[in-house]
Scaffold this motif. Structure first.
Motif, mmCIF file in Angstrom:
data_model
loop_
_atom_site.group_PDB
_atom_site.id
_atom_site.type_symbol
_atom_site.label_atom_id
_atom_site.label_comp_id
_atom_site.label_asym_id
_atom_site.label_seq_id
_atom_site.Cartn_x
_atom_site.Cartn_y
_atom_site.Cartn_z
ATOM 1 N N ASN A 134 -5.596 -68.534 94.358
ATOM 2 C CA ASN A 134 -6.935 -68.857 93.895
ATOM 3 C C ASN A 134 -6.882 -70.169 93.130
ATOM 4 O OD1 ASN A 134 -9.715 -68.499 93.513
ATOM 5 N ND2 ASN A 134 -9.449 -66.300 93.192
ATOM 6 N N ALA A 135 -8.033 -70.680 92.805
ATOM 7 C CA ALA A 135 -8.100 -71.975 92.118
ATOM 8 C C ALA A 135 -9.368 -72.047 91.291
ATOM 9 C CB ALA A 135 -8.051 -73.121 93.130
ATOM 10 N N THR A 136 -9.330 -72.931 90.313
ATOM 11 C CA THR A 136 -10.505 -73.206 89.484
ATOM 12 C C THR A 136 -10.701 -74.711 89.421
ATOM 13 O OG1 THR A 136 -10.290 -71.211 88.146
ATOM 14 C CG2 THR A 136 -11.481 -73.044 87.168
ATOM 15 N N VAL A 137 -11.936 -75.129 89.622
ATOM 16 C CA VAL A 137 -12.280 -76.556 89.582
ATOM 17 C C VAL A 137 -13.034 -76.821 88.285
ATOM 18 C CG1 VAL A 137 -13.515 -78.421 90.740
ATOM 19 C CG2 VAL A 137 -12.418 -76.613 92.095
ATOM 20 N N HIS A 138 -12.555 -77.807 87.542
ATOM 21 C CA HIS A 138 -13.107 -78.088 86.214
ATOM 22 C C HIS A 138 -13.318 -79.591 86.071
ATOM 23 C CE1 HIS A 138 -13.775 -77.814 81.908
ATOM 24 N NE2 HIS A 138 -12.799 -78.681 81.691
ATOM 25 N N SER A 139 -14.469 -79.960 85.532
ATOM 26 C CA SER A 139 -14.759 -81.372 85.305
ATOM 27 C C SER A 139 -14.913 -81.612 83.808
ATOM 28 C CB SER A 139 -16.039 -81.781 86.043
ATOM 29 O OG SER A 139 -16.320 -83.141 85.822
ATOM 30 N N PRO A 140 -13.884 -82.127 83.140
ATOM 31 C CA PRO A 140 -13.969 -82.345 81.691
ATOM 32 C C PRO A 140 -14.863 -83.514 81.303
ATOM 33 C CG PRO A 140 -11.902 -83.202 82.527
ATOM 34 C CD PRO A 140 -12.568 -82.515 83.683
ATOM 35 N N ALA A 141 -15.114 -84.410 82.255
ATOM 36 C CA ALA A 141 -15.966 -85.576 81.991
ATOM 37 C C ALA A 141 -16.497 -86.075 83.327
ATOM 38 C CB ALA A 141 -15.165 -86.681 81.287
ATOM 39 N N PRO A 142 -17.574 -86.842 83.331
ATOM 40 C CA PRO A 142 -18.104 -87.368 84.592
ATOM 41 C C PRO A 142 -17.038 -88.117 85.383
ATOM 42 C CG PRO A 142 -19.665 -87.749 82.819
ATOM 43 C CD PRO A 142 -18.425 -87.226 82.170
ATOM 44 N N GLU A 160 -14.366 -87.053 86.556
ATOM 45 C CA GLU A 160 -13.014 -86.511 86.387
ATOM 46 C C GLU A 160 -12.994 -85.061 86.880
ATOM 47 O OE1 GLU A 160 -11.211 -86.937 82.585
ATOM 48 O OE2 GLU A 160 -11.964 -88.985 82.279
ATOM 49 N N VAL A 161 -11.991 -84.747 87.693
ATOM 50 C CA VAL A 161 -11.884 -83.409 88.280
ATOM 51 C C VAL A 161 -10.462 -82.891 88.098
ATOM 52 C CG1 VAL A 161 -12.106 -82.023 90.373
ATOM 53 C CG2 VAL A 161 -13.626 -83.983 90.012
ATOM 54 N N ASP A 162 -10.361 -81.718 87.470
ATOM 55 C CA ASP A 162 -9.078 -81.021 87.346
ATOM 56 C C ASP A 162 -9.127 -79.756 88.194
ATOM 57 O OD1 ASP A 162 -7.416 -82.498 85.398
ATOM 58 O OD2 ASP A 162 -9.117 -82.135 84.055
ATOM 59 N N VAL A 163 -8.111 -79.569 89.014
ATOM 60 C CA VAL A 163 -8.011 -78.371 89.843
ATOM 61 C C VAL A 163 -6.764 -77.605 89.414
ATOM 62 C CG1 VAL A 163 -7.811 -77.464 92.187
ATOM 63 C CG2 VAL A 163 -9.154 -79.529 91.766
ATOM 64 N N TYR A 164 -6.951 -76.363 88.996
ATOM 65 C CA TYR A 164 -5.850 -75.519 88.541
ATOM 66 C C TYR A 164 -5.600 -74.436 89.588
ATOM 67 C CZ TYR A 164 -6.720 -77.816 84.079
ATOM 68 O OH TYR A 164 -6.888 -78.756 83.096
ATOM 69 N N LEU A 165 -4.326 -74.231 89.933
ATOM 70 C CA LEU A 165 -3.951 -73.348 91.037
ATOM 71 C C LEU A 165 -3.176 -72.137 90.538
ATOM 72 C CD1 LEU A 165 -2.564 -76.133 93.409
ATOM 73 C CD2 LEU A 165 -4.913 -75.278 93.308
ATOM 74 N N SER A 166 -3.566 -70.956 90.990
ATOM 75 C CA SER A 166 -2.746 -69.762 90.773
ATOM 76 C C SER A 166 -2.046 -69.435 92.078
ATOM 77 C CB SER A 166 -3.604 -68.573 90.317
ATOM 78 O OG SER A 166 -4.571 -68.225 91.286
ATOM 79 N N GLY A 167 -0.783 -68.985 91.969
ATOM 80 C CA GLY A 167 0.016 -68.700 93.153
ATOM 81 C C GLY A 167 -0.232 -67.301 93.693
#
Length: 314
Positions: free
Chosen positions: A160-168, A170-177
């Motif tokens: 699974n994954a979570t998509v997070h935008s801390p600022a305009p 900017e995109v952070d994608v965090y991955l669970s295995g």
């Protein structure tokens, strides 16, 4: 992009009207009543219908049972055509025909090993969720749903994954295995992915037809937020504690799998709800004492559990 995307909850959809309830008993009563109307009130068939041993009743029972089988087959056929209910090969055909998305291969078959390494495919639930999400990939504006779909599809390691935008921009994608074994026993397991999976996801997400030119994209492996579950389930007298314990554990595993995603809290109320199956008198949840809160980069990581069931006269 932060906290604005909500995936469609297919499991929350009501049964469509096309799916008919099945009750051979009710059908038998209706057939028997309709059959009786075909004869005058003084006909001996009415007395025969009042006796279960009469052959005519056996014929009507077979008719009601056969009709119920036909309704069941119609229901199964209808379900096989719906994304929310199709399973197995039926779901594969829906995915390829209507969404042009194939089931993800988690492990490639290898005939050179002894024993042969079997092919492992993603399960129906994960595949169904990706299919529902695939329409988000049609956008070229960099929606959270599009990033999520491509991240889930890029690597076999990603559960699974979570998509997070801390600022305009900017995109952070965090991955669970992928969950390795029992979701309740992850003490020696990792919740994230290795560098090769990060690279695969980054390559997929930075493709020209996926990432807007203005987005600064970062891909990360999720980290663990460890917790333990300890509870006592009190079972009503006369019911097998081991049977209800197994039902509760199955429900709990399903809940924890659904929340094995960066940024998802584990709610004590949901733990109690999972264990609270029919026949349970009460539940004493010892730990966690409060909800397991995580930040967007963390996955709630159950490292051990101690759940007992005992009879109670409460």
């Amino acid at each position: 992009m932060n906290n604005v995307f909500t995936a469609i909850n297919l499991q929350g959809l009501p049964l469509p009207n096309l799916i008919k309830p099945i009750s051979p008993e009710d059908e038998l009563l209706e057939i028997r009543a309709e059959f009786a109307t075909k004869f005058p009130a003084n006909h001996p068939i009415h007395a025969a219908l009042a006796l279960e041993s009469e052959p005519v009743n056996k014929i009507l029972e077979v008719l009601a049972y056969r009709y119920s089988l036909k309704v069941s087959e119609v229901n199964r056929t209808a379900r096989s055509l719906m994304l929310a209910y199709a399973n197995g090969a039926d779901l594969d055909h829906i995915g390829v025909t209507y969404y042009r998305v194939q089931r993800k291969i988690l492990q490639v078959k290898d005939l050179t090993t002894n024993p042969v390494t079997p092919e492992i495919l993603e399960d129906d639930t994960a595949y169904r969720d990706r299919l529902a999400l695939s329409v988000e990939a049609e956008t070229k504006a960099g929606s959270a749903g599009a990033y999520l779909f491509h991240a889930l599809s890029a690597s076999a390691q990603v559960f699974n994954a979570t998509v997070h935008s801390p600022a305009p921009t900017e995109v952070d994608v965090y991955l669970s295995g992928q969950i390795d074994g029992d979701v309740l026993e992850q003490a020696t397991k990792t919740v994230g992915v290795d560098q090769s999976a990060i690279n695969e996801v980054r390559t997929a997400l930075t493709a020209d037809d996926v990432r807007p030119l203005t987005d600064l994209l970062r891909v990360h492996s999720a980290t663990a937020k460890s917790y333990q579950i300890s509870a006592v389930i009190y079972i009503k007298s006369g019911i097998s504690p081991s049977l209800l314990l197994q039902q509760g554990l199955d429900n709990l595993r399903a809940y924890l799998r659904s929340e094995f995603k960066p940024g998802r809290r584990i709610a004590t109320s949901r733990i109690i709800g999972a264990l609270d199956v029919n026949g349970v008198s009460r539940i004493e949840l010892i730990s966690p004492a409060t909800d397991v809160l995580v930040d967007v980069s963390q996955v709630a990581h159950c490292t051990s559990y101690d759940i007992k069931a005992m009879s109670s006269n409460d």
